[in-house]
Design a protein around this motif. Structure first.
Motif, mmCIF file in Angstrom:
data_model
loop_
_atom_site.group_PDB
_atom_site.id
_atom_site.type_symbol
_atom_site.label_atom_id
_atom_site.label_comp_id
_atom_site.label_asym_id
_atom_site.label_seq_id
_atom_site.Cartn_x
_atom_site.Cartn_y
_atom_site.Cartn_z
ATOM 1 N N LEU A 127 0.848 -1.184 0.000
ATOM 2 C CA LEU A 127 0.000 0.000 0.000
ATOM 3 C C LEU A 127 0.884 1.234 0.000
ATOM 4 O O LEU A 127 2.076 1.170 0.318
ATOM 5 N N ARG A 147 -3.912 5.702 3.553
ATOM 6 C CA ARG A 147 -3.307 4.494 3.007
ATOM 7 C C ARG A 147 -4.196 3.954 1.886
ATOM 8 O O ARG A 147 -5.401 3.741 2.095
ATOM 9 N N PRO A 149 -4.313 1.106 -1.557
ATOM 10 C CA PRO A 149 -3.642 -0.004 -2.247
ATOM 11 C C PRO A 149 -2.826 0.521 -3.426
ATOM 12 O O PRO A 149 -3.335 1.264 -4.273
#
Length: 246
Positions: A127, A147, A149
């Motif tokens: 991530l 955060r 991916p």
């Protein structure tokens, strides 16, 4: 059929002055223009100006100093409902401030087990974490750790991550459709005190949020700390069907 009441001249003058306060055209310590100038500006009588100013005095936004004039004591906070997702870049701009940010770090890393579960990441899927302080003008107002991916950001330049992450996710084909957020009152520790330029122990609003796209996929995890007096965040509540105790 009901007819909406047209704002009176007093309401119009009061709202005009409130708009000046929110937009930063009048800031704490500024002296209010005299009644003659305000009457000319709004095209109303001095009595109308006097009544409008009285309402702002009673609300605590202005104060009178004997023999000196009327001064700004504080600005109203911009209100934002938490029943919709909000771009903080847009929120700061709508509050009459120039949005800015300081990017503390941008890094690819392995997710924690909790992050992998929340974002449905497989083994070895990294991530991207972006750590930022959002600014309203020169004032730090929000510290955040977002955060996402890394696979969702293929083709997105690293420099682009310095702008609104909602806009970036939309560009990547994953516009945020809804979010789930937990609001937690907290106090500034040493780190937050330094980042947000507040004293240790200052009340902050902590928001732990998960953003989802239209397909229901979690696309971003956010941890945010808001300076409590910068914005007024409100929750709109709907009555549940059927009888309920109050």
């Amino acid at each position: 059929m009901t007819t909406a009441r047209r704002p009176s001249l007093v309401d119009q003058v009061r709202q005009g002055l409130l708009d000046d306060l929110v937009a930063g055209k009048l800031v704490t310590g500024d002296k209010l223009p005299n009644e003659d100038r305000l009457a000319d500006r709004f095209g109303v009588s001095r009595a109308t100006v006097r009544e409008a100013v009285l309402g702002l005095l009673e609300a605590g936004y202005l104060t009178r100093r004997h023999g000196s004039g009327t001064y700004v004591t504080k600005a109203p906070r911009s209100r934002h409902a938490l029943d919709t997702t909000v771009s903080y870049t847009a929120m700061i701009r709508e509050a009459g401030h120039t949005p800015g940010e300081t990017v503390i770090s941008k890094a690819l890393r392995e997710p924690t087990p909790f992050e992998a579960e929340q974002l449905v990441l497989g083994a070895g899927e990294p991530l991207l974490e972006v750590e930022r302080v959002r600014l309203a003008g020169s004032r730090p107002v929000i510290y955040s750790r977002d955060r996402i991916p890394a696979a969702l950001l293929d083709g997105i330049a690293q420099d682009a991550l310095d702008s609104s992450l909602y806009v970036i996710l939309e560009t990547a084909g994953h516009p945020v459709s809804r979010a789930s957020a937990e609001l937690i009152p907290t106090l500034a520790d040493d780190k937050l005190s330094e980042l947000l330029e507040v004293e240790c122990g200052t009340p902050l609003l902590h928001i732990d949020q998960v953003d989802y796209d239209a397909r229901g996929r979690a696309v971003m995890l956010s941890l945010e700390w808001h300076v409590a007096d910068a914005f007024e965040l409100i929750v709109n509540r709907r009555a549940s069907p059927g009888p309920a105790d109050s």
